[in-house]
Design a protein around this motif. Sequence first.
Motif, short mmCIF file in Angstrom:
data_model
loop_
_atom_site.label_atom_id
_atom_site.label_comp_id
_atom_site.label_asym_id
_atom_site.label_seq_id
_atom_site.Cartn_x
_atom_site.Cartn_y
_atom_site.Cartn_z
N ASN A 26 0.96 -0.98 0.00
CA ASN A 26 -0.03 -0.03 -0.04
C ASN A 26 0.98 1.28 -0.04
O ASN A 26 1.92 1.10 0.73
N ALA A 27 0.59 2.14 -0.89
CA ALA A 27 1.51 3.40 -0.94
C ALA A 27 1.43 4.20 0.32
O ALA A 27 2.46 4.83 0.43
N ILE A 28 0.12 4.29 0.90
CA ILE A 28 0.23 5.21 2.16
C ILE A 28 1.21 4.67 3.34
O ILE A 28 1.87 5.20 3.95
N LEU A 29 1.14 3.33 3.38
CA LEU A 29 1.89 2.60 4.24
C LEU A 29 3.49 2.75 4.04
O LEU A 29 4.39 2.92 4.84
N VAL A 30 3.87 2.98 2.79
CA VAL A 30 5.21 3.07 2.22
C VAL A 30 5.52 4.57 2.91
O VAL A 30 6.59 4.68 3.09
N LEU A 31 4.70 5.50 2.62
CA LEU A 31 5.02 6.79 2.87
C LEU A 31 5.03 6.87 4.51
O LEU A 31 6.07 7.68 4.93
N MET A 32 4.44 6.43 5.14
CA MET A 32 4.56 6.23 6.48
C MET A 32 5.96 5.63 7.04
O MET A 32 6.51 6.05 7.84
N SER A 33 6.28 4.45 6.13
CA SER A 33 7.60 3.82 6.59
C SER A 33 8.75 4.83 6.34
O SER A 33 9.62 4.82 6.95
N VAL A 34 8.46 5.58 5.32
CA VAL A 34 9.59 6.69 4.95
C VAL A 34 9.70 7.62 6.14
O VAL A 34 10.70 8.04 6.23
N GLU A 35 8.72 8.08 6.63
CA GLU A 35 8.49 8.88 7.82
C GLU A 35 9.16 8.41 9.02
O GLU A 35 9.67 8.94 9.69
N LEU A 36 8.91 7.03 9.20
CA LEU A 36 9.63 6.46 10.45
C LEU A 36 11.12 6.61 10.30
O LEU A 36 11.82 6.62 11.17
N MET A 37 11.51 6.34 8.98
CA MET A 37 13.07 6.34 8.64
C MET A 37 13.66 7.96 8.73
O MET A 37 14.53 8.14 9.49
N LEU A 38 12.82 8.69 8.39
CA LEU A 38 13.27 10.01 8.58
C LEU A 38 13.09 10.65 10.04
O LEU A 38 14.24 11.25 10.68
N ASN A 39 12.30 9.89 11.05
CA ASN A 39 12.48 10.37 12.33
C ASN A 39 13.57 9.54 13.02
O ASN A 39 13.96 10.04 14.06
N ALA A 40 13.86 8.35 12.76
CA ALA A 40 15.02 7.76 13.24
C ALA A 40 16.15 8.48 13.08
O ALA A 40 17.30 8.76 13.49
N VAL A 41 16.37 9.14 11.91
CA VAL A 41 17.49 10.23 11.66
C VAL A 41 17.51 11.29 12.31
O VAL A 41 18.63 11.82 12.95
N ASN A 42 16.23 11.84 12.49
CA ASN A 42 16.23 12.86 13.25
C ASN A 42 16.64 12.68 14.99
O ASN A 42 17.34 13.52 15.43
N LEU A 43 16.18 11.54 15.57
CA LEU A 43 16.65 11.17 16.69
C LEU A 43 18.20 11.04 17.00
O LEU A 43 18.71 11.48 17.81
N ASN A 44 18.70 10.46 15.52
CA ASN A 44 20.21 10.40 15.79
C ASN A 44 21.02 11.66 15.59
O ASN A 44 21.92 11.97 16.45
N LEU A 45 20.46 12.54 14.88
CA LEU A 45 21.02 13.77 14.80
C LEU A 45 21.11 14.60 16.14
O LEU A 45 21.81 15.15 16.68
N VAL A 46 19.82 14.48 16.88
CA VAL A 46 19.64 15.19 18.06
C VAL A 46 20.56 14.47 19.16
O VAL A 46 21.17 15.18 19.95
N ALA A 47 20.51 13.30 19.13
CA ALA A 47 21.44 12.80 20.16
C ALA A 47 22.84 12.77 20.05
O ALA A 47 23.49 13.29 21.07
N PHE A 48 23.60 12.86 18.82
CA PHE A 48 24.91 13.15 18.68
C PHE A 48 25.01 14.59 18.85
O PHE A 48 26.00 15.14 19.21
#
Length: 134
Positions: A26-48
Amino acid sequence: MHLVYPAVLSALLFCTGLYGVLARRNAILVLMSVELMLNAVNLNLVAFDVWLSRTAEETLHSGQALTLFTIAIAAAEIGIGLAIVLAVHRNRGTSDIDKLRDTAEGPDKDGPDSGALAAQKADDQAGEKAEATA
């Protein structure tokens, strides 16, 4: 706080998002997964950023600034992505990625029936011209 905890959480979130992108149809679930990946990057940026601000005397907080930039890009991406998904769903009636890929490719031009299809099209066009002149 140790740097390991947010780094492990970020890796888990990113892997979960990657699995969602690769496994979902489902294309909407793929977009949600991309958002999850971007949030993981954000968490890493703030932690470092927090970890490096303790060691350095200067506190520029560049990780937090990059996180705000990433959030803005993610918001634009999800807005445009949802608009495209809704337009495709209106036209095709589905948001299933596999079905959309199958309808976009069309018939094989090099397949065994390609000569027969071309001959049939030529016959149909000749028949239409004959009917139009009659």
